[in-house]
Scaffold this motif. Structure first.
Motif, PDB file in Angstrom:
ATOM      1  N   ARG A 157      31.782 -70.981  -5.100  1.00  0.00           N
ATOM      2  CA  ARG A 157      31.985 -70.571  -3.715  1.00  0.00           C
ATOM      3  C   ARG A 157      30.949 -69.511  -3.335  1.00  0.00           C
ATOM      4  O   ARG A 157      30.668 -68.594  -4.104  1.00  0.00           O
ATOM      5  CB  ARG A 157      33.402 -70.022  -3.540  1.00  0.00           C
ATOM      6  CG  ARG A 157      33.774 -69.698  -2.107  1.00  0.00           C
ATOM      7  CD  ARG A 157      35.195 -69.186  -2.015  1.00  0.00           C
ATOM      8  NE  ARG A 157      36.165 -70.169  -2.475  1.00  0.00           N
ATOM      9  CZ  ARG A 157      37.472 -69.962  -2.498  1.00  0.00           C
ATOM     10  NH1 ARG A 157      37.950 -68.778  -2.115  1.00  0.00           N
ATOM     11  NH2 ARG A 157      38.285 -70.902  -2.937  1.00  0.00           N
ATOM     12  N   VAL A 168      34.290 -72.209   7.292  1.00  0.00           N
ATOM     13  CA  VAL A 168      34.197 -72.786   5.957  1.00  0.00           C
ATOM     14  C   VAL A 168      33.329 -74.039   6.030  1.00  0.00           C
ATOM     15  O   VAL A 168      33.621 -74.954   6.811  1.00  0.00           O
ATOM     16  CB  VAL A 168      35.582 -73.120   5.380  1.00  0.00           C
ATOM     17  CG1 VAL A 168      35.454 -74.042   4.168  1.00  0.00           C
ATOM     18  CG2 VAL A 168      36.321 -71.855   4.977  1.00  0.00           C
ATOM     19  N   THR A 190      31.602 -69.405   4.525  1.00  0.00           N
ATOM     20  CA  THR A 190      31.960 -69.599   3.131  1.00  0.00           C
ATOM     21  C   THR A 190      31.706 -71.058   2.771  1.00  0.00           C
ATOM     22  O   THR A 190      32.261 -71.957   3.411  1.00  0.00           O
ATOM     23  CB  THR A 190      33.436 -69.261   2.867  1.00  0.00           C
ATOM     24  OG1 THR A 190      33.670 -67.886   3.178  1.00  0.00           O
ATOM     25  CG2 THR A 190      33.792 -69.493   1.399  1.00  0.00           C
ATOM     26  N   ILE A 204      41.431 -68.395   2.551  1.00  0.00           N
ATOM     27  CA  ILE A 204      40.182 -67.853   3.098  1.00  0.00           C
ATOM     28  C   ILE A 204      40.372 -67.387   4.540  1.00  0.00           C
ATOM     29  O   ILE A 204      39.626 -66.544   5.032  1.00  0.00           O
ATOM     30  CB  ILE A 204      39.065 -68.923   3.007  1.00  0.00           C
ATOM     31  CG1 ILE A 204      38.817 -69.298   1.541  1.00  0.00           C
ATOM     32  CG2 ILE A 204      37.775 -68.438   3.651  1.00  0.00           C
ATOM     33  CD1 ILE A 204      37.846 -70.448   1.357  1.00  0.00           C
TER      34      ILE A 204
END
Length: 356
Positions: A157, A168, A190, A204
């Motif tokens: 990640r 994301v 991310t 997240i």
């Protein structure tokens, strides 16, 4: 040194081999862009493929650290008409030959690329072997690359902080330019592996999801659709290229292989609501089939001007949209960069947040 391209259809092309002289195999495709060979060379969507460039001269402006779309190439080889080994550009640090040698890629020059392009257009699925050994051209059969998405998706990640909404990026083989476009728009990003489960995404706390581009058959990802569907139903989502096809599959659509794919930086696409035509960068061998789209939940937003194929979808009720082309371009025109702005506005609206 002499080199050869043997096709599983029986044809053998002789040229001069540069880069790494190791034998490599892959699906033979062609790209119609006039520039951008370094971006193509490092685009993970070409994993396991041998790329034939239709533009006759390659390598004349060298390679540089700024135009890489990934850390290392995932393709199997390059076929060109004429390779320039003495480039001239103020940013150039390596020739194409030197870069190919560094990453273990063969480059075959002096080939009639028009003949290969016509052959791929006529035959569709063609596999090839580049080799410096004439004996290795005999009896070549060829086969598809197994699990190419798994070969190029990130293992760890990665987080890139900014002051805007948190996105994301689900990595099926993302181009660095997608990440750059999001970061330049102020998004924190991310990057996660494509097999990341929905529960991990929830932890997240993103404001939106981007399904990236990537290589291979979208139906290879069917085992992961349950988790991916939970993501798109929970957050504003943008799908790009393979990500677009995944979204179609999530909502009951179907995909099929194109006769010879769309690869290049000059593909015209029509926006159906306005009638405006954009010139787009594309790289895909599969397409969403028209009759499989559930018009009750999805609407077609873009179509390819040349063959009428679906180039964009939008959910009628949820903040989900997808495009078959590349709004980040690189290489190619940035006509459709506004798609990122539309997506970010959805993230801001749904999240009900204000960012500095």
């Amino acid at each position: 040194m002499k080199g050869y391209l043997a096709l599983h259809t029986g044809e053998i092309f002789e040229g001069e081999i540069f880069g790494d002289i190791r034998t490599m195999e892959g699906e033979v495709v062609f790209n119609t862009g006039m520039t951008g060979y370094q971006e193509v060379m490092t685009d993970p969507s070409y994993c396991g493929q041998i790329v034939t460039f239709t533009y006759p001269l390659l390598g004349n402006y060298g390679t540089n650290p700024l135009d890489k779309e990934s850390r290392r190439p995932a393709l199997s080889g390059i076929v060109v008409g004429d390779l320039c080994c003495n480039p001239s550009h103020y940013l150039s640090i390596q020739s194409l030959d030197e870069m190919a040698k560094e990453f273990g890629l063969p480059v075959l020059s002096g080939i009639d690329t028009r003949a290969i392009t016509r052959l791929v257009r006529d035959r569709g699925e063609v596999y090839g072997r580049i080799t410096a050994n004439l004996e290795e051209t005999k009896g070549f059969i060829g086969k598809p690359t197994i699990h190419p998405v798994d070969q190029v998706s990130t293992r760890e990640r990665q987080f890139y902080p900014r002051n805007g909404p948190h996105v994301v990026l689900v990595d099926f083989g993302y181009k660095a330019s997608i990440l750059t476009s999001l970061l330049e728009s102020g998004c924190s990003v991310t990057v996660v592996h494509y097999q990341t489960r929905f529960q991990e995404i929830e932890q997240i706390h993103p404001d939106g999801i981007v399904f990236s581009n990537g290589p291979g058959n979208p139906k290879d990802l069917l085992p992961y659709m349950t988790q991916l569907k939970k993501m798109v139903e929970a957050y504003p989502t943008l799908g790009i290229c393979l990500g677009h096809q995944v979204i179609a599959l999530i909502f009951g659509g179907n995909t099929e292989r194109l006769p010879y794919g769309h690869r290049g930086s000059n593909h015209p696409v029509k926006e159906l609501t306005t009638g405006k035509v954009y010139i787009t960068s594309q790289n895909h061998g599969y397409v969403v089939t028209d009759d499989s789209v559930d018009r009750g939940s999805l609407m077609v937003t873009y179509r390819n001007v040349n063959d009428g194929s679906i180039e964009g979808l939008k959910h009628r009720f949820l903040p989900i949209m997808s495009v078959q082309f590349h709004p980040e371009a690189h290489p190619g025109p940035n006509d459709t960069a506004h798609i990122f702005s539309q997506f970010i506005q959805q993230c801001l609206h749904i999240g009900e947040k204000s960012y500095a």
